[in-house]
Design a protein around this motif. Structure first.
Motif, PDB file in Angstrom:
ATOM      1  N   PHE A  40       0.838  -1.192   0.000  1.00 18.26           N
ATOM      2  CA  PHE A  40       0.000   0.000   0.000  1.00 18.26           C
ATOM      3  C   PHE A  40       0.876   1.246   0.000  1.00 18.26           C
ATOM      4  CE2 PHE A  40      -2.416  -3.413   1.801  1.00 18.26           C
ATOM      5  CZ  PHE A  40      -3.683  -3.237   1.269  1.00 18.26           C
ATOM      6  N   TYR A  41       0.412   2.251  -0.712  1.00 15.85           N
ATOM      7  CA  TYR A  41       1.130   3.521  -0.820  1.00 15.85           C
ATOM      8  C   TYR A  41       0.128   4.643  -0.643  1.00 15.85           C
ATOM      9  CZ  TYR A  41       4.291   0.356  -3.269  1.00 15.85           C
ATOM     10  OH  TYR A  41       5.092  -0.694  -3.615  1.00 15.85           O
ATOM     11  N   LEU A  42       0.575   5.732  -0.052  1.00 17.36           N
ATOM     12  CA  LEU A  42      -0.233   6.937   0.018  1.00 17.36           C
ATOM     13  C   LEU A  42       0.424   7.954  -0.890  1.00 17.36           C
ATOM     14  CD1 LEU A  42      -2.535   8.647   1.158  1.00 17.36           C
ATOM     15  CD2 LEU A  42      -0.995   9.336   2.983  1.00 17.36           C
ATOM     16  N   LEU A  43      -0.309   8.359  -1.906  1.00 16.36           N
ATOM     17  CA  LEU A  43       0.197   9.303  -2.885  1.00 16.36           C
ATOM     18  C   LEU A  43      -0.586  10.603  -2.736  1.00 16.36           C
ATOM     19  CD1 LEU A  43       1.891   9.827  -5.497  1.00 16.36           C
ATOM     20  CD2 LEU A  43      -0.052   8.904  -6.768  1.00 16.36           C
ATOM     21  N   THR A  44       0.114  11.725  -2.595  1.00 15.97           N
ATOM     22  CA  THR A  44      -0.529  13.031  -2.536  1.00 15.97           C
ATOM     23  C   THR A  44      -0.042  13.852  -3.709  1.00 15.97           C
ATOM     24  OG1 THR A  44      -0.654  12.953  -0.125  1.00 15.97           O
ATOM     25  CG2 THR A  44      -0.880  15.110  -1.147  1.00 15.97           C
ATOM     26  N   LEU A  45      -0.983  14.330  -4.503  1.00 14.99           N
ATOM     27  CA  LEU A  45      -0.669  15.173  -5.648  1.00 14.99           C
ATOM     28  C   LEU A  45      -1.092  16.597  -5.290  1.00 14.99           C
ATOM     29  CD1 LEU A  45      -2.052  12.789  -8.408  1.00 14.99           C
ATOM     30  CD2 LEU A  45       0.295  12.974  -7.568  1.00 14.99           C
ATOM     31  N   THR A  46      -0.112  17.449  -5.090  1.00 12.90           N
ATOM     32  CA  THR A  46      -0.363  18.810  -4.645  1.00 12.90           C
ATOM     33  C   THR A  46      -0.052  19.785  -5.770  1.00 12.90           C
ATOM     34  OG1 THR A  46       0.269  18.175  -2.410  1.00 12.90           O
ATOM     35  CG2 THR A  46       0.245  20.512  -2.874  1.00 12.90           C
ATOM     36  N   ALA A  47      -0.855  20.815  -5.864  1.00 10.97           N
ATOM     37  CA  ALA A  47      -0.663  21.848  -6.882  1.00 10.97           C
ATOM     38  C   ALA A  47       0.627  22.614  -6.633  1.00 10.97           C
ATOM     39  CB  ALA A  47      -1.845  22.817  -6.861  1.00 10.97           C
ATOM     40  N   PRO A  48       1.176  23.194  -7.696  1.00  9.84           N
ATOM     41  CA  PRO A  48       2.342  24.063  -7.500  1.00  9.84           C
ATOM     42  C   PRO A  48       1.924  25.352  -6.805  1.00  9.84           C
ATOM     43  CG  PRO A  48       1.588  24.164  -9.773  1.00  9.84           C
ATOM     44  CD  PRO A  48       0.766  23.104  -9.096  1.00  9.84           C
ATOM     45  N   SER A  49       2.888  26.139  -6.461  1.00 10.27           N
ATOM     46  CA  SER A  49       2.597  27.439  -5.857  1.00 10.27           C
ATOM     47  C   SER A  49       2.161  28.406  -6.949  1.00 10.27           C
ATOM     48  CB  SER A  49       3.849  27.985  -5.168  1.00 10.27           C
ATOM     49  OG  SER A  49       3.617  29.314  -4.747  1.00 10.27           O
ATOM     50  N   PHE A  50       1.123  29.144  -6.668  1.00 10.07           N
ATOM     51  CA  PHE A  50       0.675  30.177  -7.601  1.00 10.07           C
ATOM     52  C   PHE A  50       1.001  31.559  -7.044  1.00 10.07           C
ATOM     53  CE2 PHE A  50      -2.073  26.491  -8.233  1.00 10.07           C
ATOM     54  CZ  PHE A  50      -1.732  26.210  -9.549  1.00 10.07           C
ATOM     55  N   GLY A  51       1.676  31.580  -5.925  1.00  9.80           N
ATOM     56  CA  GLY A  51       2.056  32.813  -5.250  1.00  9.80           C
ATOM     57  C   GLY A  51       2.011  32.595  -3.750  1.00  9.80           C
ATOM     58  N   ARG A  52       2.641  33.479  -3.021  1.00 16.75           N
ATOM     59  CA  ARG A  52       2.704  33.342  -1.561  1.00 16.75           C
ATOM     60  C   ARG A  52       1.369  33.710  -0.935  1.00 16.75           C
ATOM     61  NH1 ARG A  52       7.806  36.427   0.413  1.00 16.75           N
ATOM     62  NH2 ARG A  52       7.109  35.492   2.349  1.00 16.75           N
ATOM     63  N   VAL A  53       0.988  32.956   0.097  1.00 14.49           N
ATOM     64  CA  VAL A  53      -0.263  33.193   0.814  1.00 14.49           C
ATOM     65  C   VAL A  53       0.013  33.308   2.312  1.00 14.49           C
ATOM     66  CG1 VAL A  53      -1.679  31.998  -0.910  1.00 14.49           C
ATOM     67  CG2 VAL A  53      -0.780  30.715   1.033  1.00 14.49           C
ATOM     68  N   HIS A  54      -0.940  33.873   3.028  1.00 16.88           N
ATOM     69  CA  HIS A  54      -0.812  33.985   4.480  1.00 16.88           C
ATOM     70  C   HIS A  54      -0.801  32.596   5.108  1.00 16.88           C
ATOM     71  CE1 HIS A  54      -1.257  38.330   5.098  1.00 16.88           C
ATOM     72  NE2 HIS A  54      -2.065  38.304   4.035  1.00 16.88           N
ATOM     73  N   ARG A  55       0.042  32.426   6.102  1.00 19.99           N
ATOM     74  CA  ARG A  55       0.130  31.181   6.871  1.00 19.99           C
ATOM     75  C   ARG A  55      -0.502  31.434   8.228  1.00 19.99           C
ATOM     76  NH1 ARG A  55       5.706  29.330   7.589  1.00 19.99           N
ATOM     77  NH2 ARG A  55       4.723  27.353   7.952  1.00 19.99           N
ATOM     78  N   VAL A  56      -1.636  30.781   8.462  1.00 23.36           N
ATOM     79  CA  VAL A  56      -2.404  30.996   9.688  1.00 23.36           C
ATOM     80  C   VAL A  56      -2.670  29.639  10.333  1.00 23.36           C
ATOM     81  CG1 VAL A  56      -4.556  31.907  10.635  1.00 23.36           C
ATOM     82  CG2 VAL A  56      -3.495  33.034   8.672  1.00 23.36           C
ATOM     83  N   PRO A  57      -2.343  29.465  11.607  1.00 24.20           N
ATOM     84  CA  PRO A  57      -2.580  28.173  12.271  1.00 24.20           C
ATOM     85  C   PRO A  57      -4.062  27.924  12.512  1.00 24.20           C
ATOM     86  CG  PRO A  57      -1.868  29.789  13.875  1.00 24.20           C
ATOM     87  CD  PRO A  57      -1.785  30.456  12.532  1.00 24.20           C
ATOM     88  N   ARG A  58      -4.397  26.685  12.692  1.00 20.33           N
ATOM     89  CA  ARG A  58      -5.764  26.301  13.051  1.00 20.33           C
ATOM     90  C   ARG A  58      -5.917  26.392  14.570  1.00 20.33           C
ATOM     91  NH1 ARG A  58      -8.295  25.281   8.750  1.00 20.33           N
ATOM     92  NH2 ARG A  58      -7.287  24.330   6.978  1.00 20.33           N
ATOM     93  N   GLU A  59      -7.150  26.452  15.022  1.00 20.38           N
ATOM     94  CA  GLU A  59      -7.439  26.491  16.464  1.00 20.38           C
ATOM     95  C   GLU A  59      -6.834  25.259  17.118  1.00 20.38           C
ATOM     96  OE1 GLU A  59      -8.535  28.359  19.670  1.00 20.38           O
ATOM     97  OE2 GLU A  59      -9.295  29.138  17.771  1.00 20.38           O
ATOM     98  N   GLY A  60      -5.980  25.451  18.098  1.00 19.48           N
ATOM     99  CA  GLY A  60      -5.348  24.333  18.792  1.00 19.48           C
ATOM    100  C   GLY A  60      -4.247  23.663  17.986  1.00 19.48           C
ATOM    101  N   GLY A  61      -3.933  24.197  16.801  1.00 21.93           N
ATOM    102  CA  GLY A  61      -2.899  23.604  15.949  1.00 21.93           C
ATOM    103  C   GLY A  61      -1.512  24.089  16.325  1.00 21.93           C
ATOM    104  N   ARG A  62      -0.532  23.555  15.646  1.00 23.36           N
ATOM    105  CA  ARG A  62       0.853  23.935  15.922  1.00 23.36           C
ATOM    106  C   ARG A  62       1.159  25.303  15.329  1.00 23.36           C
ATOM    107  NH1 ARG A  62       3.909  22.890  11.241  1.00 23.36           N
ATOM    108  NH2 ARG A  62       2.844  21.518   9.797  1.00 23.36           N
ATOM    109  N   ARG A  63       2.151  25.961  15.885  1.00 29.53           N
ATOM    110  CA  ARG A  63       2.579  27.263  15.382  1.00 29.53           C
ATOM    111  C   ARG A  63       3.092  27.124  13.957  1.00 29.53           C
ATOM    112  NH1 ARG A  63       7.147  29.336  17.982  1.00 29.53           N
ATOM    113  NH2 ARG A  63       6.838  31.191  16.748  1.00 29.53           N
TER     114      ARG A  63
END
Length: 158
Positions: A40-63
């Motif tokens: 079994f393999y887990l494959l993730t296909l992620t889009a390229p960057s289209f530009g920089r975006v704000h990085r905001v943590p989720r509630e209770g998530g890591r910094r």
């Protein structure tokens, strides 16, 4: 009586029920039957960057550290999550094209992998990223006798 909608904004209860059904189907392909005969393999296909975006943590998530805007956002800044830092430089047309073609790109990837491994089976989930871009997670199952190494699978997906 259930409405049968799979759309959360129309009926949260039914959408959650069907989400659970899909999770059970995915688990059955991984945990039921002669699993020792498969890799079994887990494959993730992620889009390229289209530009920089704000990085905001989720509630209770890591910094997430300092954002490209120079601030360190908290979960209360959720409205900024995935928003471009510079809307003039962000490639909106590229993002729209990616989302439009994501299904075709997955189909070509699937065909190439199936051409190499006859026993290939998969389960995919398409997920929206905060920046409004689709990406794909796929659980891939290949018979052990023809199972590729992770590097070969990664090259085939490219």
């Amino acid at each position: 009586m259930r409405c049968g909608s799979r759309i959360k904004s129309k009926c949260e209860s039914c959408a959650e029920l069907y989400r659970g059904d899909w999770a059970a189907i995915a688990r059955s392909g991984v945990f039921d039957g002669p699993v020792a005969e498969f890799r079994f393999y887990l494959l993730t296909l992620t889009a390229p960057s289209f530009g920089r975006v704000h990085r905001v943590p989720r509630e209770g998530g890591r910094r997430v550290g300092v954002c490209g805007c120079g601030l360190e956002h908290s979960a209360t800044d959720a409205r900024l999550r995935g928003v471009p830092l510079d809307s003039g430089k962000y490639d909106y047309a590229g993002q729209v094209a990616w989302n439009r073609d994501a299904g075709l790109l997955w189909d070509r990837t699937r065909r190439r992998m199936r051409d190499r491994w006859d026993s290939l089976e998969y389960f995919i989930v398409r997920e929206w990223q905060d920046r409004g871009v689709l990406h794909v997670h796929a659980i891939i199952r290949v018979a052990r006798f023809e199972a590729p190494s992770p590097d070969v699978l990664r090259d085939a997906a490219r």
